[in-house]
Design an enzyme around this catalytic site. Sequence first.
Site, PDB file in Angstrom:
ATOM      1  N   GLY A  10      -7.794 -13.635   4.881  1.00 53.86           N
ATOM      2  CA  GLY A  10      -7.309 -13.050   3.638  1.00 53.86           C
ATOM      3  C   GLY A  10      -6.781 -14.143   2.734  1.00 53.86           C
ATOM      4  O   GLY A  10      -5.575 -14.332   2.602  1.00 53.86           O
ATOM      5  N   GLY A  12      -5.956 -14.865  -0.331  1.00 55.42           N
ATOM      6  CA  GLY A  12      -5.611 -14.394  -1.678  1.00 55.42           C
ATOM      7  C   GLY A  12      -4.313 -15.030  -2.135  1.00 55.42           C
ATOM      8  O   GLY A  12      -4.032 -16.183  -1.813  1.00 55.42           O
ATOM      9  N   ASN A 107       3.435  -6.399   4.460  1.00 55.22           N
ATOM     10  CA  ASN A 107       4.538  -5.477   4.208  1.00 55.22           C
ATOM     11  C   ASN A 107       4.680  -4.461   5.333  1.00 55.22           C
ATOM     12  O   ASN A 107       3.758  -4.265   6.119  1.00 55.22           O
ATOM     13  CB  ASN A 107       4.287  -4.703   2.909  1.00 55.22           C
ATOM     14  N   LYS A 189      13.808  -5.614   4.647  1.00 49.48           N
ATOM     15  CA  LYS A 189      12.939  -5.588   3.466  1.00 49.48           C
ATOM     16  C   LYS A 189      12.579  -4.137   3.103  1.00 49.48           C
ATOM     17  O   LYS A 189      12.482  -3.789   1.923  1.00 49.48           O
ATOM     18  CB  LYS A 189      11.686  -6.438   3.677  1.00 49.48           C
ATOM     19  N   SER A 259       5.056  -3.653  -6.340  1.00 48.67           N
ATOM     20  CA  SER A 259       3.660  -3.900  -5.921  1.00 48.67           C
ATOM     21  C   SER A 259       2.910  -2.586  -5.737  1.00 48.67           C
ATOM     22  O   SER A 259       1.715  -2.504  -6.047  1.00 48.67           O
ATOM     23  CB  SER A 259       3.642  -4.707  -4.625  1.00 48.67           C
TER      24      SER A 259
END
Lengths: 311, 311
Positions: A10, A12, A107, A189, A259
Amino acid sequence: MSKKVFAVIGTGAIGGYYGARLHHGGNDVHFLFNSDYQHVIANGLNVNSHYGDYSISAPDLKAYHSTSDMPKADVVLVALKTTQNHLLESLLRPLLKTNTLVMLLQNGIGAEQEVAEQFHLPFVGGGLCFICSNKLGPGHIDHIDYGRITIGIYGDAGIAALEDFATDLTQSGVEVDVDQHIIDARWKKLLWNVPFNGLSTVLNADTAEMMSCEELVNLSKEIMIEVQQAARTTNTDITDTLIETMLLNTAKMKPYLTSMLLDRRNHRELEIQYMYKNAIDLAKAQGVAMPKTQALYEQLCFINNQIKSVK
Amino acid sequence: MSKKVFAVIGTGAIGGYYGARLHHGGNDVHFLFNSDYQHVIANGLNVNSHYGDYSISAPDLKAYHSTSDMPKADVVLVALKTTQNHLLESLLRPLLKTNTLVMLLQNGIGAEQEVAEQFHLPFVGGGLCFICSNKLGPGHIDHIDYGRITIGIYGDAGIAALEDFATDLTQSGVEVDVDQHIIDARWKKLLWNVPFNGLSTVLNADTAEMMSCEELVNLSKEIMIEVQQAARTTNTDITDTLIETMLLNTAKMKPYLTSMLLDRRNHRELEIQYMYKNAIDLAKAQGVAMPKTQALYEQLCFINNQIKSVK
């Protein structure tokens, strides 16, 4: 500089940034690309950063289009969105050897345990990235600010490997906090993400708009208290002070689009499984109900179904 | 035909329709108009109905621009939206005499008790209108279908007056159910309104879209169960069967836009005080929490603030 093999799944805004930092630190980093593959073969991987711009081009860039072509890795950074985790079976398996440290830079909660069980791994690490970074185009990443990462591990056998990786990051110029039990960091978080990502998405509002409504601040706080109580079921202590501080800081922040709201506006699938469903299920298994979080999750399911049905 | 004086406060889709029916039945009905006043003086009050069109023009039309000019009434129909109830102090007071029956043809719960206390009335009636009726323009009402009304009373001293009014309605061709304790009828209507008005408004969705999402059906049912438990605090029994039946009927209905969603789309203030806050407070006073209803209410407060801030 270590002699380890690093793999990035990934490449990104997150995976590309931390992979490039490790490469810049002199490490042997192998990057998996999907749709960007042809473009980066021709143009390289380019990171704009306030630390200085950094590019990796052939022959330095070790780019792949399939993990089957990659060497087995000592450390795998997984920087997919959790909505893509069903791909891990095919993506991750070819990279694993004895004692590979898989690091999930994602996340939500519950993925480390899931991956450990799925691949029979003695430990799986996780990372929470406090970073402002965007992908501007194929192989082109814009690192705007921050970059500190909190890492931890599921499975105590991995603590040495985790400490080693922390050293690799530090030597590559990345600020690292080690919070050995990753679940503690993940709950903390979630304390912000659960109310603010979900409510901003349902109400199509930024944080400043939300904080201007007394009843919505109250609802956000009530949901935070549910997360606090859920966290206790895994022996994670979240103080009342942390809740108050987060609310005060959110009220002072410049208007911020979460997000998940950006995902909604861009018609991308929402990360509700790991950010909501897993948290609710973890708490429920210990007899703790999260009624307001559950109600929010059910509304998000509706929005997510709308997004998926348009695709 | 009775010799009573009837007054209508709020001559719109509801008040205009029932007032015109009573007038058609030969009763002495006095209508209060606000912005439509000049128009109806010139053009009359016109009701299109599948029962046959009906118009009332001068000198038959007793139209007023202020309740101070109206005669004291035996029966006052209040057909304002509950968001206008702060106007009742000035609108209602001039019409009251001993034993005036005030009938609140409004959504939500708690207004009868509030009006009884505010005006020191021994009883106040309420009505739930099962009608499809719109206001097309000034003094112009389109009655599309249905029209049955359920009426009840707060304050047992008013039962005789209520029965009398039921007879007036019946003789004017209106189908009437008398459910003596108005609060029972109000909870049963809230059973549907609380989940479906609120969730459709927050999610900007019609009933068919909502019923196609399993998680949202689940949330709707959980909110209905909260309303059921809240209703028990005032000795109103709502059966599990009623909940199941309502859900089944909603799934079978043609796509329907709730009144609150229409209010949102038309930038009109939402009726959240009487439909949500009062229900939550009634239950809370008896130690019953409605967490999911409360979460929905707090989201609606945010949307309502947005609507009010644009005005």
